[in-house]
Design a protein around this motif. Structure first.
Motif, PDB file in Angstrom:
ATOM      1  N   ALA A  36       1.298  -5.318 -69.621  1.00 43.41           N
ATOM      2  CA  ALA A  36       1.213  -4.982 -68.199  1.00 43.41           C
ATOM      3  C   ALA A  36       0.065  -4.001 -67.955  1.00 43.41           C
ATOM      4  O   ALA A  36      -0.678  -4.120 -66.966  1.00 43.41           O
ATOM      5  N   ALA A  37      -0.094  -3.030 -68.837  1.00 47.25           N
ATOM      6  CA  ALA A  37      -1.187  -2.064 -68.705  1.00 47.25           C
ATOM      7  C   ALA A  37      -2.544  -2.763 -68.807  1.00 47.25           C
ATOM      8  O   ALA A  37      -3.494  -2.411 -68.087  1.00 47.25           O
ATOM      9  N   GLU A  38      -2.645  -3.757 -69.701  1.00 47.46           N
ATOM     10  CA  GLU A  38      -3.894  -4.508 -69.818  1.00 47.46           C
ATOM     11  C   GLU A  38      -4.240  -5.189 -68.489  1.00 47.46           C
ATOM     12  O   GLU A  38      -5.373  -5.101 -68.006  1.00 47.46           O
ATOM     13  N   PHE A  39      -3.254  -5.885 -67.920  1.00 48.64           N
ATOM     14  CA  PHE A  39      -3.512  -6.618 -66.682  1.00 48.64           C
ATOM     15  C   PHE A  39      -3.866  -5.664 -65.538  1.00 48.64           C
ATOM     16  O   PHE A  39      -4.879  -5.830 -64.854  1.00 48.64           O
TER      17      PHE A  39
ATOM     18  N   LEU B 153      -0.762 -10.646 -57.979  1.00 50.61           N
ATOM     19  CA  LEU B 153       0.470 -10.459 -58.737  1.00 50.61           C
ATOM     20  C   LEU B 153       0.635  -9.033 -59.253  1.00 50.61           C
ATOM     21  O   LEU B 153       1.570  -8.748 -60.010  1.00 50.61           O
ATOM     22  N   ALA B 154      -0.252  -8.142 -58.857  1.00 53.78           N
ATOM     23  CA  ALA B 154      -0.202  -6.770 -59.373  1.00 53.78           C
ATOM     24  C   ALA B 154       1.126  -6.092 -59.042  1.00 53.78           C
ATOM     25  O   ALA B 154       1.712  -5.390 -59.891  1.00 53.78           O
ATOM     26  N   ALA B 155       1.623  -6.285 -57.814  1.00 48.26           N
ATOM     27  CA  ALA B 155       2.892  -5.647 -57.437  1.00 48.26           C
ATOM     28  C   ALA B 155       4.045  -6.175 -58.275  1.00 48.26           C
ATOM     29  O   ALA B 155       4.991  -5.428 -58.603  1.00 48.26           O
ATOM     30  N   ASP B 156       3.990  -7.438 -58.651  1.00 52.85           N
ATOM     31  CA  ASP B 156       5.047  -8.020 -59.482  1.00 52.85           C
ATOM     32  C   ASP B 156       4.968  -7.516 -60.918  1.00 52.85           C
ATOM     33  O   ASP B 156       5.986  -7.444 -61.613  1.00 52.85           O
ATOM     34  N   ALA B 157       3.763  -7.175 -61.361  1.00 52.27           N
ATOM     35  CA  ALA B 157       3.583  -6.703 -62.730  1.00 52.27           C
ATOM     36  C   ALA B 157       3.837  -5.214 -62.884  1.00 52.27           C
ATOM     37  O   ALA B 157       4.168  -4.749 -63.981  1.00 52.27           O
ATOM     38  N   ARG B 158       3.705  -4.460 -61.812  1.00 48.24           N
ATOM     39  CA  ARG B 158       3.804  -3.001 -61.918  1.00 48.24           C
ATOM     40  C   ARG B 158       5.130  -2.531 -62.541  1.00 48.24           C
ATOM     41  O   ARG B 158       5.126  -1.596 -63.352  1.00 48.24           O
ATOM     42  N   PRO B 159       6.292  -3.122 -62.206  1.00 43.56           N
ATOM     43  CA  PRO B 159       7.534  -2.667 -62.844  1.00 43.56           C
ATOM     44  C   PRO B 159       7.530  -2.788 -64.368  1.00 43.56           C
ATOM     45  O   PRO B 159       8.290  -2.102 -65.058  1.00 43.56           O
ATOM     46  N   LEU B 160       6.666  -3.649 -64.889  1.00 45.17           N
ATOM     47  CA  LEU B 160       6.627  -3.845 -66.347  1.00 45.17           C
ATOM     48  C   LEU B 160       6.008  -2.647 -67.063  1.00 45.17           C
ATOM     49  O   LEU B 160       6.104  -2.553 -68.290  1.00 45.17           O
ATOM     50  N   LEU B 161       5.394  -1.737 -66.328  1.00 47.95           N
ATOM     51  CA  LEU B 161       4.842  -0.538 -66.965  1.00 47.95           C
ATOM     52  C   LEU B 161       5.943   0.359 -67.527  1.00 47.95           C
ATOM     53  O   LEU B 161       5.669   1.228 -68.364  1.00 47.95           O
TER      54      LEU B 161
END
Length: 638
Positions: A544-547, A525-533
């Motif tokens: 998001a940075a934690e994950f 799910l990293a690609a899905d979370a990256r925009p949250l940065l």
């Protein structure tokens, strides 16, 4: 000259009124609370094998009741004491954060319970610690100072409520240096103490434990002195005397943690001869039923014959009409832990019967994460040094590792709670039951901590209860999002992917935290979370940075440092610095930072504490000005 009939009637009515008031006073008990700071049952032989001998407290018990299952709802001073004063669960009324950034407004129509005693004619005094996280309001105490006493009441026949707190057992009593350890002997023999299963067996731990036994025995003497004063004043058999600790003990993994060591407190109530009819129990007996701090204020009101407000969460456990069988049928208590000074973690617990269920909403954060005040203790420092040197094994090592999302303990078979039964199929039914009970509790309160503290500070603190009621359905959705981490990852993955893209910032926030709880399992799910940065919400960016930092997809310190350096919100900066220190200390040097990386726009005590720690400045730095938060002084006592 003869009095007029009107004057005669008036005087007669006045005399009758005084007689009625005097009769009422004579029929109402006095109530005294003796509170020792920072000690759990584990340091009292009366409650836990191997604890200190406390003859005065034991004598109290022979004239009253010993409560084997009394609990603080929170393992730290300000949250626990606010729970006592309000009779309300702190996460429901917005008082759950230790060293608050903003005082919460009291629930509409509710006052702290001593105010109701005063309205009923009681003289109410506090000597002298308050430490509330809510706005006290006027008229709570007749006097609150280090000179406050029942002896100061203007009418010697006036009934009274008196609360006195004693810091002789406070955490600070264990903040001694190596010179003390090497030169000052304890009364208790360090070789005689029984260490907790999770503590390393070292001379420093034994000395610290023995020193704390000495502090408990000092508290016992104070209890004896207070009882002697009541007897000297001819008041002992008119007065209920409560002795209890204000939350768990201060050896490492006690205060600040939702284990039994942080929540399970000693409670003894001495029952006066004159008011034995108000208690359905024999002197010298032990009470098995569960009572917690939400109940203490309502119990005091009920003993005094004062109506218990409908807005409180607690229920009386002594007084007219309350049967001991009813009390002994109570077997459940709810606990909460949020921010302690600069250290964040979100944990909830529910104990039912002999089992305690702990829900770690940020399981990736080790219990041993830095808290400056806590690590003033040589025992804490040595424990961490042993961990860093690779010298810890088994239970002693758990404190510095990530936690499981769920913990389940048999508190009778495993009193120090080191054997997590959550993954044992033999206890699946117990786990499912307690999980559901806790889910229902946090939804029904509703629990405000499903929003980050920075969000609550900006949106909820003028009326936290109303905010919670208005957002109850939304909070339930956030709970369900958080609990995706309880599912097998294959089942949770599509739901998390959808939640990461939600239009609602708080759903994105919890989806990112659930991903971090899964750790490397969720790397897909990293690609899905990256925009949250670059999310509009800074707290979502933090999660998001934690994950992404945990799974090695980005250097989290870059994002976190930028947030600290650019936000004008001290709470957001504190939330980000919690993650900064976690990455700095627990990732084998992969994510270093230095003090020079930070030049925060926002200043605050917790920010300063984190930055001083990063910079290697001892706590508290002697050159710093008094600690302040948002322009208001903060009490020095922790």
């Amino acid at each position: 000259m003869k009095m007029s009939s009107v004057k005669i009637l008036s005087r007669a009515l006045s005399i009758l009124f005084v007689m009625v008031i005097s009769t009422q006073a004579a029929d109402r008990p006095n109530i005294v609370w003796i509170v020792s700071e920072d000690n759990s049952i584990h340091y009292h032989d009366q409650f836990f094998a191997g604890g200190a001998k406390t003859p005065n407290i034991e004598t109290l018990a022979t004239h009253g009741l010993t409560f084997d299952h009394a609990f603080s709802n929170a393992p730290v001073c300000s949250v626990a004491r606010t729970t006592l004063a309000t009779g309300c669960y702190a996460p429901r009324i917005g008082t759950q954060f230790h060293r608050r950034y903003q005082l919460a407004a009291m629930p509409e129509g509710l006052r702290m319970f001593p105010a109701y005693l005063r309205n009923a004619g009681y003289y109410a005094t506090n000597n002298s610690k308050k430490d509330y996280n809510a706005i006290e309001g006027e008229g709570v105490w007749d006097e609150s100072s280090n000179k406050a006493s029942w002896r100061n009441r203007p009418d010697p026949d006036q009934p009274f409520f008196h609360m006195q707190s004693h810091a002789e057992s406070h955490e600070s009593s264990l903040h001694f240096g190596r010179d003390v350890f090497e030169k000052e002997k304890t009364v208790t023999d360090p070789a005689s103490v029984q260490l907790a299963d999770y503590h390393p067996d070292t001379p420093i731990f034994r000395y610290t434990h023995a020193r704390y036994h000495d502090r408990i025995q000092a508290i016992d003497k104070i209890v004896g002195q207070t009882v002697a004063k009541l007897k000297e004043d001819g008041l002992l058999e008119d007065t209920f005397v409560f002795y209890f600790g204000d939350h768990g003990g201060v050896l490492p993994r006690g205060k600040g943690y939702l284990y039994e060591s942080g929540l399970h407190v000693p409670l003894v109530v001495r029952v006066p001869e004159k008011f034995k009819h108000l208690v359905d129990g024999q002197n010298g007996s032990r009470v098995d039923g569960f009572v917690s701090f939400i109940d203490f204020g309502p119990t005091t009101l009920h003993l005094a014959g004062v109506h218990v407000p409908d807005q409180v969460d607690g229920k009386p456990f002594l007084g007219k009409g309350i049967a001991m069988a009813q009390i002994n049928s109570r077997d459940e208590t709810f606990g909460y832990a949020d921010r302690f000074d600069e250290k964040y973690d979100l944990v909830r617990s529910l104990r039912k019967g002999k089992y305690q269920y702990i829900r770690n909403y940020q399981p990736y954060l080790p219990d041993g994460l830095q808290n400056n005040y806590r690590y003033k203790s040589l025992a804490y420092q040595e424990w961490r040094d042993l961990f860093k040197a690779g010298k810890l094994r088994g239970a002693a090592k758990q404190f510095f590792g990530p936690k499981q999302v769920e913990h389940l303990y048999d508190c009778e078979a495993d009193p120090h709670q080191v054997n997590n039964l959550a993954s044992d199929p033999r206890f699946a039914d117990v786990l499912t039951d307690l999980r559901k009970r806790l889910q229902d509790t946090v939804k029904q309160l509703p629990d405000l901590s499903f929003y980050p503290e920075s969000y609550l500070a900006d949106n909820a603190m003028d009326n936290p209860v109303a905010f919670g009621q208005t957002h109850q359905a939304e909070i339930a959705t956030l709970v369900d999002t958080a609990d995706l981490s309880l599912l097998p990852f294959a089942e949770a993955e599509p739901k998390l992917r959808e939640a990461l893209k939600s239009d609602h910032s708080m759903i994105r926030y919890w989806a990112a935290m659930a991903c971090t709880a899964f750790g490397d399992q969720a790397k897909s799910l990293a690609a899905d979370a990256r925009p949250l940065l670059t999310d509009p919400s800074l707290t979502v960016r933090i999660r998001a940075a934690e994950f992404l930092g945990l799974v090695g997809e980005t250097n989290p310190q870059t994002i976190l440092t930028e947030i600290v350096n650019t936000t004008d919100n001290a709470v957001v900066a504190t939330e980000a610095l919690n993650s900064v220190v976690w990455f700095r200390d627990f990732f084998d040097g992969r994510y270093p930072v230095t003090r020079s990386d930070f030049h925060p726009i926002s200043k605050g005590a917790d920010i300063d504490d984190r930055l001083n720690y990063i910079n290697g400045v001892p706590y508290p730095p002697k050159t710093n000005p008094p600690r302040r938060r948002q322009g208001k002084p903060v009490e020095a006592t922790k």
